[in-house]
Design an enzyme around this catalytic site. Structure first.
Site, PDB file in Angstrom:
ATOM      1  N   SER A 256      34.953 -31.163   2.454  1.00 36.83           N
ATOM      2  CA  SER A 256      36.286 -31.423   2.988  1.00 36.83           C
ATOM      3  C   SER A 256      37.191 -30.264   2.608  1.00 36.83           C
ATOM      4  O   SER A 256      36.783 -29.361   1.880  1.00 36.83           O
ATOM      5  CB  SER A 256      36.839 -32.722   2.413  1.00 36.83           C
ATOM      6  N   LYS A 257      38.440 -30.336   3.076  1.00 38.48           N
ATOM      7  CA  LYS A 257      39.378 -29.234   2.833  1.00 38.48           C
ATOM      8  C   LYS A 257      39.546 -28.932   1.340  1.00 38.48           C
ATOM      9  O   LYS A 257      39.890 -27.831   0.970  1.00 38.48           O
ATOM     10  CB  LYS A 257      40.739 -29.573   3.444  1.00 38.48           C
ATOM     11  N   ARG A 258      39.300 -29.942   0.524  1.00 36.50           N
ATOM     12  CA  ARG A 258      39.411 -29.725  -0.920  1.00 36.50           C
ATOM     13  C   ARG A 258      38.483 -28.601  -1.383  1.00 36.50           C
ATOM     14  O   ARG A 258      38.739 -27.922  -2.356  1.00 36.50           O
ATOM     15  CB  ARG A 258      38.986 -30.982  -1.681  1.00 36.50           C
TER      16      ARG A 258
END
Ligand code: GLU
Length: 500
Positions: A256-258
């Site tokens: 994910s963007k994390r």
């Protein structure tokens, strides 16, 4: 010409957002498989989720896939004999086969409201049963259902599924897979608004488009038994299934963007090359048999082997991607390097919209030298600051420590003195002067060169001076939006700082 054994695969994205690396990997594996087997690659847009689908996303999707270097033989933009290739344009087909299933008693209208379904679900959970559809509307006859519909009631269409038994299939990646029908319940195939459910539309399309292999993400494994039941109900031959494991971050949670960039669009904007991204995506679940890992699409087509795709989760390793990107950047001709670098340099205000031939030539040299040290093109402006920014007032501690020793003062004093009054400067002159300073002071090696580097770059580290000096000297004669200071200007500034 279609032959009996022709392989036909498809990539079937929903245009509800930017294309994520997981989906891009699915597209790539389908494409590689099709190209390798001399088969057909179909692009189908699954836009039946009217709330979330947007034309703009479809355009981006096509643009991103083309940027990656993939092409398709049939699709919404190129046509083909099994079209249309947008689900929203195929509604009559879904309705036609749903009507057939209703007539044959294999499907039925369900009039349960969302509230009723929820309370049936709760009741099942309370009794420790699986929360599958209760089958409450199964016995409503088609005639009665039609009467209720014409009286204005809303009804969805459900497939009648046997209450017991097993659905088994051989997955090319996962091996034998088995589902208990008790866990399935009668799935909705057409919603009350007339839109087909994913599991149903996908079967109608895959069958009518003669798809032989369905290669897609593992998140669809649990949909597969429902789809197989539909193939059976419609009397169609089912394709071979291959479910690719999920793409995870290093911490084993879904990417994910994390974790960093996740969309193809973002990687492109960061300056990752399409060749490098495809090369890396191919390693998500697969690896070349041996030898060189830096592979272009043509080489991947030759080496790729779907039967060697691993079922364990694929971990996205940004460092490996960056390493591959550096290798692919190296393979580019200088002209191409500049073309890819220019948008970043312009954005940073380092190059204007028009370049003179001399500026172009200089930038090409500078990019070729500086790109060696970057993972992706977006890091280039930072590297260029070595040439464009010279701020001896703001030396960092390391640089300051270097020029404050006695021997550094000696070296710099001699250097300033020897360069004063000069009109021109170049690397040969620099080499001759440092030779003299070495002889006169007895100072050599690091003690000699580090202070000189700080004097010319206002930094403790950077390019070798035999590359730096010619670049700066040539750049200083060109009219860039931000001027490059010549070596002599730099020495003058450093000298006034030292005098303070
Ligand atoms: N539209 C589905 C998705 O994007 C396609 C799944 C499939 O390939 O069957 O996940």
């Amino acid at each position: 010409m279609k032959t009996e054994n022709e392989i036909r695969v498809r990539f079937a994205p929903s245009p509800t957002g930017y294309i994520h690396v997981g989906n891009a990997r699915t597209a790539l594996f389908n494409w590689l498989f099709a190209r390798q087997k001399g088969g057909v690659f179909v692009l189908r847009v699954e836009d039946t989720d009217i709330e979330r689908s947007r034309e703009e996303y479809e355009r981006n999707l096509i643009q991103d896939l083309r940027w990656l270097g993939l092409d398709w033989d049939e699709g919404p933009d190129v046509g083909g004999k099994f079209g249309p290739y947008r689900q929203s344009e195929r509604l009559d087909l879904y309705h036609r086969y749903a009507a057939k299933l209703l007539e044959e008693g294999k499907a039925y209208y369900c009039f349960c409201t969302p509230e009723e379904l929820e309370s049936q679900r709760q009741a099942a959970l309370a009794e420790g049963r699986m929360p599958v559809y209760s089958g409450r509307c199964r016995n409503i006859s088609l005639d009665e259902a039609r009467r209720r519909l014409s009286a204005g009631e809303e009804g969805a269409i459900r497939l009648k599924v046997p209450e017991e038994g097993l659905i088994q299939f051989e997955d090319l990646v996962r091996g034998p897979v088995e589902f208990d029908l008790k866990l399935i319940g009668d799935p909705i195939i057409v919603r009350s608004n007339g839109m087909p459910a994913y599991n149903y539309a996908v079967v109608v399309d895959d069958a009518l488009m003669n798809i032989t292999h369905v290669i897609r993400g593992e998140d669809h494994v649990s949909n597969t038994p429902r789809q197989i039941l539909l193939y059976q109900a419609l009397g169609w031959k089912q394709p071979v299934f291959a479910h690719l494991s999920m793409v995870m971050g290093k911490d084993n949670t879904r990417l994910s963007k994390r974790h960093g960039a996740t969309s193809v669009d973002q990687f492109r904007r960061d300056g990752i090359l399409a060749e490098a991204l495809c090369n890396y995506l191919s390693f998500l679940g697969w690896s070349p048999p041996e030898g060189n890992e830096v592979l272009r699409l043509e080489e991947l087509v030759k080496l790729f082997d779907l039967s060697r795709v691993s079922r364990s989760a694929a971990i996205f390793d940004y460092e490996k991607l960056h390493w591959l990107n550096r290798q692919h950047i190296r393979l580019l001709p200088a002209e191409k390097k500049l073309e890819l670098a220019l948008p970043y340099l312009r954005e940073a205000g380092l190059a204007g919209p028009e370049l003179s031939p001399a500026q172009r030539e200089w930038l090409e040299k500078a990019v070729t030298i500086l790109v060696e040290g970057v993972d992706k093109f977006s890091e280039l402006p930072q590297k260029f600051s070595l040439l464009f920014d010279f701020e001896p007032e703001n030396l960092d501690q390391e640089a300051r420590d270097i020029i404050q020793t006695d021997s550094a003062r000696k070296v710099l004093g001699a250097f300033i003195q020897k360069t004063s009054g000069l009109k021109e400067f170049n690397y040969e002159l620099f080499a001759a002067l440092t030779g003299e300073i070495k002889k006169e002071t007895g100072i050599k090696g690091k003690d000699l060169f580090h202070p000189l580097r700080v004097a010319l770059t206002a930094r403790a580290s950077g390019l070798e001076l035999d590359k730096f000096i010619p670049l700066v000297e040539a750049g200083a004669k060109l009219d860039f939006p931000q001027r490059i200071k010549s070596c002599l200007e730099r020495i003058a500034e450093i000298s006034s700082i030292l005098r303070k």
